[in-house]
Design a protein around this motif. Sequence first.
Motif, PDB file in Angstrom:
ATOM      1  N   GLN A 146      36.952  37.383  52.327  1.00 39.69           N
ATOM      2  CA  GLN A 146      36.941  36.632  53.574  1.00 39.69           C
ATOM      3  C   GLN A 146      37.476  35.211  53.393  1.00 39.69           C
ATOM      4  N   LEU A 147      37.139  34.591  52.261  1.00 42.63           N
ATOM      5  CA  LEU A 147      37.653  33.255  51.989  1.00 42.63           C
ATOM      6  C   LEU A 147      39.169  33.265  51.813  1.00 42.63           C
ATOM      7  N   SER A 148      39.691  34.382  51.297  1.00 44.89           N
ATOM      8  CA  SER A 148      41.149  34.447  51.102  1.00 44.89           C
ATOM      9  C   SER A 148      41.897  34.406  52.434  1.00 44.89           C
ATOM     10  N   ILE A 149      41.281  34.937  53.488  1.00 40.89           N
ATOM     11  CA  ILE A 149      41.927  34.927  54.806  1.00 40.89           C
ATOM     12  C   ILE A 149      42.052  33.498  55.324  1.00 40.89           C
ATOM     13  N   VAL A 269      33.930  33.758  57.490  1.00 42.50           N
ATOM     14  CA  VAL A 269      33.253  33.196  56.329  1.00 42.50           C
ATOM     15  C   VAL A 269      31.803  32.851  56.675  1.00 42.50           C
ATOM     16  N   ALA A 270      31.591  32.292  57.867  1.00 43.17           N
ATOM     17  CA  ALA A 270      30.228  31.968  58.298  1.00 43.17           C
ATOM     18  C   ALA A 270      29.363  33.229  58.347  1.00 43.17           C
ATOM     19  N   GLY A 271      29.926  34.328  58.870  1.00 43.26           N
ATOM     20  CA  GLY A 271      29.195  35.586  58.900  1.00 43.26           C
ATOM     21  C   GLY A 271      28.898  36.101  57.505  1.00 43.26           C
ATOM     22  N   GLY A 272      29.849  35.932  56.584  1.00 41.35           N
ATOM     23  CA  GLY A 272      29.613  36.347  55.201  1.00 41.35           C
ATOM     24  C   GLY A 272      28.486  35.557  54.564  1.00 41.35           C
ATOM     25  N   LEU A 273      28.414  34.271  54.851  1.00 44.47           N
ATOM     26  CA  LEU A 273      27.328  33.448  54.315  1.00 44.47           C
ATOM     27  C   LEU A 273      25.981  33.874  54.896  1.00 44.47           C
ATOM     28  N   ILE A 274      25.980  34.230  56.180  1.00 47.82           N
ATOM     29  CA  ILE A 274      24.743  34.715  56.804  1.00 47.82           C
ATOM     30  C   ILE A 274      24.287  36.003  56.134  1.00 47.82           C
ATOM     31  N   ALA A 275      25.227  36.932  55.913  1.00 48.80           N
ATOM     32  CA  ALA A 275      24.885  38.207  55.271  1.00 48.80           C
ATOM     33  C   ALA A 275      24.355  37.984  53.868  1.00 48.80           C
ATOM     34  N   GLY A 319      34.713  37.438  64.322  1.00 44.95           N
ATOM     35  CA  GLY A 319      34.679  37.053  62.913  1.00 44.95           C
ATOM     36  C   GLY A 319      33.311  37.276  62.303  1.00 44.95           C
ATOM     37  N   VAL A 320      32.261  36.854  63.007  1.00 45.05           N
ATOM     38  CA  VAL A 320      30.901  37.041  62.502  1.00 45.05           C
ATOM     39  C   VAL A 320      30.561  38.526  62.401  1.00 45.05           C
ATOM     40  N   ALA A 321      30.871  39.296  63.445  1.00 44.32           N
ATOM     41  CA  ALA A 321      30.557  40.726  63.464  1.00 44.32           C
ATOM     42  C   ALA A 321      31.246  41.460  62.317  1.00 44.32           C
ATOM     43  N   THR A 322      32.498  41.112  62.049  1.00 40.59           N
ATOM     44  CA  THR A 322      33.241  41.759  60.965  1.00 40.59           C
ATOM     45  C   THR A 322      32.568  41.520  59.620  1.00 40.59           C
TER      46      THR A 322
END
Length: 418
Positions: A146-149, A269-275, A319-322
């Motif tokens: 996700q950060l690479s995007i 990225v925010a969603g990934g941090l939440i997960a 973005g968050v949902a993904t």
Amino acid sequence: MADRSRSPWSPRIGGFLLAETLSAIGTFATMIAIWAYAAYRYDASPGEIALYGIAFTLPGVFLGPISGVVIDRIGSRRVLVGAKALGVVASLALIGAHSFGMLTLLSALHGVAGAFARPALTSMPPRMVDDEHLARTNALVGLTEQLSIVLGPVAAGIAIGAFGFKGAFVFDAATYALGIVVLPLVRLAPVVKAVDHAESLTTPWREAIAGWRIVAKTVVLRRVVMTTFVVHFLYGTALLAEPLYVRDVLERSTTVFAGLQTVFGVFLVAGGLIAARVGDRMATFMWVVGGVVASGFSALLYLGTGSLAVAVIGVSLWGVATALIWGPAHTVLQRSSPPSAHGRVMATDMLVANSAMFLGLGLAGVLIGAFGVPRTISGVALFVIGSGVALALADRRDHRSIEMPEMDSVGRRVEARQ
């Protein structure tokens, strides 16, 4: 006392994930550099540039069964080393590329490296950390991509601006090499072979399709892979729809299109941090289908209206949902399949994802030409939402049947017949 070396916060695993993030950024930067190089150096048309994307992703479709077998036979670490070594060669070879055909061939070589590297990486967490840390580790592995995007285009711009197009290729080769150097830091638990599956794999063909067989026979695996198909079909459709939506519906410039992509990346990225923060509480199939349904609704908001403000809200939620789908889906896949078949199961999931994107991309051209962007996306989004709801209801029904055993006419439990 818990072994800190088998948690995602250990220096060894943290260093490995940091190197994987840099490698993913380098790969994304290289693909952008290839597209730009083709456009400026060879005056390539949009259709010709699209060939690079096809060349990059097709190996993931055709090599999925093979890569899974290789991973389960010789180990994910060795496969990842080999894939990264191939990436180094492909990146450095780009420096001397002197024709359109050579660029296309080397893009395909990068695709081959990815076809082996991605399932090898996603099959590592169960052997890398204790099960209590698995969901959080999967979310962190997803965060590397996700950060690479978000940072890949930035890295490409800096490298190209400072050193020309070839600077991006050298950067990618260096990040691949860094990934090889740090791999020995990671300690992987040995795989205990599942006798019932191992003994049934008597021919190379049966071994190659074992991932499909395991997915087909296991209800939760089958349902997770179905969610992979529907969301990636949506992604493929949106890939073609997004620039047309900004141009024809919003009637805005490419700057607005780039801005919307940036917003998506930031909230991804925010969603990934939440997960990663929530961890194991999200590692259920219902979270996965929740993310699928949320993706459908957010796609409706993003591409189904003519309002830029609504589009910004929609792309943010998307973005968050993904990100919320990625970690939980992989955790469910890993926990529900034999450790000796993780490579093949994860490769099967990758194959389905790539195939669905190709199908969505192909049908999008026909559907958008006939109905326009908003109607096409609305139809696909409703299909995604309906699929997610249907899978959730089926899962709920199965759990109810387990919790509420069958009773006879006088209220006695009916034993299952053998």
